[in-house]
Design a protein around this motif. Structure first.
Motif, short mmCIF file in Angstrom:
data_model
loop_
_atom_site.label_atom_id
_atom_site.label_comp_id
_atom_site.label_asym_id
_atom_site.label_seq_id
_atom_site.Cartn_x
_atom_site.Cartn_y
_atom_site.Cartn_z
N ILE A 299 12.06 23.11 0.69
CA ILE A 299 13.43 23.52 0.96
C ILE A 299 13.56 23.55 2.47
CG2 ILE A 299 15.10 25.39 0.76
CD1 ILE A 299 13.22 26.15 -1.77
N PRO A 300 14.38 22.63 3.04
CA PRO A 300 14.37 22.49 4.50
C PRO A 300 15.05 23.66 5.20
CG PRO A 300 16.00 21.06 3.50
CD PRO A 300 15.28 21.70 2.38
N THR A 301 14.52 23.98 6.38
CA THR A 301 15.25 24.88 7.26
C THR A 301 16.39 24.09 7.88
OG1 THR A 301 13.86 24.26 9.12
CG2 THR A 301 13.13 26.13 7.82
N ARG A 302 17.26 24.79 8.63
CA ARG A 302 18.41 24.08 9.22
C ARG A 302 17.96 22.97 10.13
NH1 ARG A 302 22.36 29.02 10.93
NH2 ARG A 302 22.34 29.99 8.89
N LEU A 303 16.97 23.27 10.98
CA LEU A 303 16.54 22.26 11.94
C LEU A 303 15.84 21.11 11.23
CD1 LEU A 303 15.32 24.55 14.85
CD2 LEU A 303 17.38 23.17 14.73
N GLN A 304 15.06 21.46 10.20
CA GLN A 304 14.39 20.38 9.46
C GLN A 304 15.42 19.47 8.81
OE1 GLN A 304 11.32 21.56 6.64
NE2 GLN A 304 11.57 19.62 5.58
N PRO B 5 6.47 8.59 8.65
CA PRO B 5 5.76 8.87 7.40
C PRO B 5 5.94 10.32 6.94
CG PRO B 5 4.31 7.76 8.97
CD PRO B 5 5.56 8.11 9.70
N ARG B 6 5.98 11.25 7.92
CA ARG B 6 6.09 12.65 7.53
C ARG B 6 7.43 12.94 6.88
NH1 ARG B 6 5.53 17.14 12.07
NH2 ARG B 6 3.35 16.48 12.19
N ILE B 7 8.52 12.53 7.55
CA ILE B 7 9.85 12.82 6.98
C ILE B 7 10.03 12.05 5.67
CG2 ILE B 7 12.34 12.79 7.38
CD1 ILE B 7 11.86 13.07 10.30
N GLY B 8 9.56 10.78 5.67
CA GLY B 8 9.64 10.01 4.43
C GLY B 8 8.90 10.72 3.30
N GLY B 9 7.71 11.27 3.64
CA GLY B 9 6.92 11.99 2.64
C GLY B 9 7.64 13.22 2.14
N ILE B 10 8.26 13.95 3.09
CA ILE B 10 8.99 15.17 2.69
C ILE B 10 10.10 14.81 1.71
CG2 ILE B 10 10.57 16.95 3.51
CD1 ILE B 10 9.00 16.95 6.15
N LEU B 11 10.86 13.76 2.06
CA LEU B 11 12.00 13.38 1.21
C LEU B 11 11.51 12.91 -0.15
CD1 LEU B 11 14.22 11.60 3.87
CD2 LEU B 11 14.53 13.85 2.88
N ASP C 139 8.65 13.72 -1.64
CA ASP C 139 8.17 14.90 -2.39
C ASP C 139 9.34 15.62 -3.05
OD1 ASP C 139 5.66 14.40 -1.72
OD2 ASP C 139 5.40 16.06 -0.30
N ARG C 140 10.39 15.80 -2.25
CA ARG C 140 11.53 16.54 -2.79
C ARG C 140 12.15 15.77 -3.96
NH1 ARG C 140 15.22 17.57 1.65
NH2 ARG C 140 13.44 18.78 2.32
N ILE D 292 12.38 17.15 -7.72
CA ILE D 292 13.65 17.32 -8.42
C ILE D 292 13.60 16.58 -9.76
CG2 ILE D 292 16.09 16.66 -8.38
CD1 ILE D 292 16.03 17.27 -5.36
N ALA D 293 13.04 15.35 -9.74
CA ALA D 293 12.93 14.59 -10.98
C ALA D 293 12.06 15.33 -11.98
CB ALA D 293 12.34 13.21 -10.69
N GLU D 294 10.95 15.90 -11.46
CA GLU D 294 10.04 16.66 -12.33
C GLU D 294 10.77 17.86 -12.95
OE1 GLU D 294 6.40 18.36 -10.53
OE2 GLU D 294 5.82 16.24 -10.40
#
Lengths: 249, 191
Positions: free
Chosen positions: A54-59, B64-70, B72-73, B77-79
């Motif tokens: 769950i992202p923070t605002r900045l994230q 890669p990090r932001i792509g990974g975060i997105l 994962d989310r 959500i699908a799960e």
């Protein structure tokens, strides 16, 4: 110095460096390039360090920037274009942060120098040409030969296509450079009016409200331009990369 | 408007100056800094360094990090949606089972009610029949009794009549009459 609208673009050598007769000094421009990198990379890395589900605002700002560029690239160059994502994202963030840092008073605007924007534009065009030739070989030249054109018109059309391709790095760099330069000069000129009129007694002091309002409005406009030019630069990059991926129209 | 001549002028002097003095002239007034080629190498070098570092950071760490975060989310959500669907199916099944159970229970209750009503009815019918039979038997017995008593009484009437007649004859006539005679006479009269 204060009243000259050009002086804000003046480079000053902070650490003089000379190699082989060429001037590689660390200037105020270099300082703000470093600042741009530090701010952009620092923001993107610290805000995403927690990898919050769950992202923070900045994230979520970092995620929005990522998804903004990703959807831009996917729309402009298709899903194959995603291999160029780091390039487009870097360009967008670098130009955006450089433009926004330039909005601080007394800060130097990196993108107000044609050589910087031209170097970035050549990076894009160079990527397009090298990748296009590597991937498609000679058929990359189909880029200049649109299909379905009658033979008589062909030389003319090919000439126009070649010229338009060659003018791309120029238009890409001049657009960004001229926008930043003109905006900052205008801002400085109107801000200078405030001081000049304010010094002319009571009537001038009252009249100085007009350029003040203008300066405020222009500042807002410049923030818009700072974002818009970064966006335009990134969108055009996507479109040019599309040509490298799919040369035949 | 005055930029172009100023630039042209400064360009000439700039070239002359850089050849002699090297650096230190860029700060000189009059030139238009963005078109001053003296510091182009410096700008290109530092742009290459800073943008290169930024590009490396973006391509190795940030993207890669932001792509990974997105991703994962997205997966999460699908799960969660799948899990919610599964739970919904489970609860639907539970509701169906409950309805089934309820219907069964209702039918069983009906059955029990019907059978017990029929049983009770049968029992009471049997009881009534038994009682009626007993009563009928008593009735028949008493009727038989009455008939017997009546027959006995009637049989005794003859005796009484003969006795009475004999007594009357003896009293009135003073003579002796045998019982047989009297009986015959009474029988004649009764006939």
């Amino acid at each position: 110095m204060a009243n000259d609208p050009i002086s804000q673009f003046q480079l000053s050598r902070l650490v003089p460096i000379e190699i082989g007769g060429m001037d590689f000094s660390f200037t105020n421009s270099s300082l703000f390039m470093v600042a741009t990198t530090v701010v952009a990379a620092g923001f993107l890395m610290t805000t995403t360090a927690n990898r919050g589900l769950i992202p923070t605002r900045l994230q979520s700002i970092s995620e929005m920037a990522y998804e903004f560029v990703a959807s831009m690239l996917r729309d402009g160059a298709g899903s194959q274009g995603m291999r160029f994502f780091p390039l487009v994202f870097s360009l967008f963030m670098f130009v955006l942060i450089a433009n926004l840092l330039g909005m601080f008073p007394y800060f130097f605007t990196v993108t107000s120098h044609i050589i910087v924007t031209f170097a970035l534009a050549m990076l894009v065009i160079g990527t397009v040409v090298i990748y296009g030739v590597m991937k498609h070989g000679l058929s990359f030249l189909k880029l200049f030969v649109p299909s379905g054109i009658p033979g008589v018109l062909m030389p003319l059309v090919v000439m126009i296509e070649v010229i338009s391709f060659l003018s791309r790095p120029i238009s890409l760099s001049v657009r960004l450079f001229a926008n930043m330069l003109a905006g900052h000069i205008t801002l400085k000129v109107f801000a200078g009016f405030i001081v000049a009129m304010g010094a002319q007694g009571a009537l001038g002091f009252m009249g100085a409200a007009l350029p003040l309002l203008m300066t405020i409005a222009l500042t807002g406009l410049e923030f818009l331009v700072a974002f818009l030019q970064a966006y335009v630069f990134a969108v055009l990059t996507c479109m040019y990369l599309n040509d490298a991926l799919h040369p035949s129209h | 408007m005055f930029v172009t001549p100023a630039y042209a002028e400064s360009h000439a002097t700039q070239n002359a100056n850089t050849e002699v003095a090297g650096h230190g002239e860029a700060q000189g007034g009059g030139s238009f800094p963005p078109f001053d080629p003296g510091l182009y190498p410096s700008q290109l070098l530092w742009l290459a360094i800073t943008f290169g570092i930024f590009y490396l950071l973006v391509s190795k760490v940030i993207a890669p990090r932001i792509g990974g975060i997105l991703e994962d989310r997205h997966d999460r959500i699908a799960e969660d949606l799948d899990e919610a669907n599964r739970l919904k199916e489970e609860s639907d099944a539970a509701v169906a089972a409950y309805e089934q159970e309820l219907a069964d229970a209702r039918r069983k209750a009906n059955e029990i009610a019907t059978t017990s009503r029929e049983k009770a009815k049968a029992e009471s019918d049997a009881e009534r029949a038994k009682h009626e039979e007993a009563l009928n038997k008593k009735l028949a017995e008493s009727e038989a009794n009455v008939a017997a008593v009546k027959a006995k009484a009637l049989a005794e009437v003859d005796g009484i009549a003969s006795d009475t007649a004999q007594a009357i004859v003896e009293t009135l006539l003073g003579g002796k009459v045998t019982k047989a005679e009297v009986n015959a006479a009474v029988r004649d009269v009764v006939k």
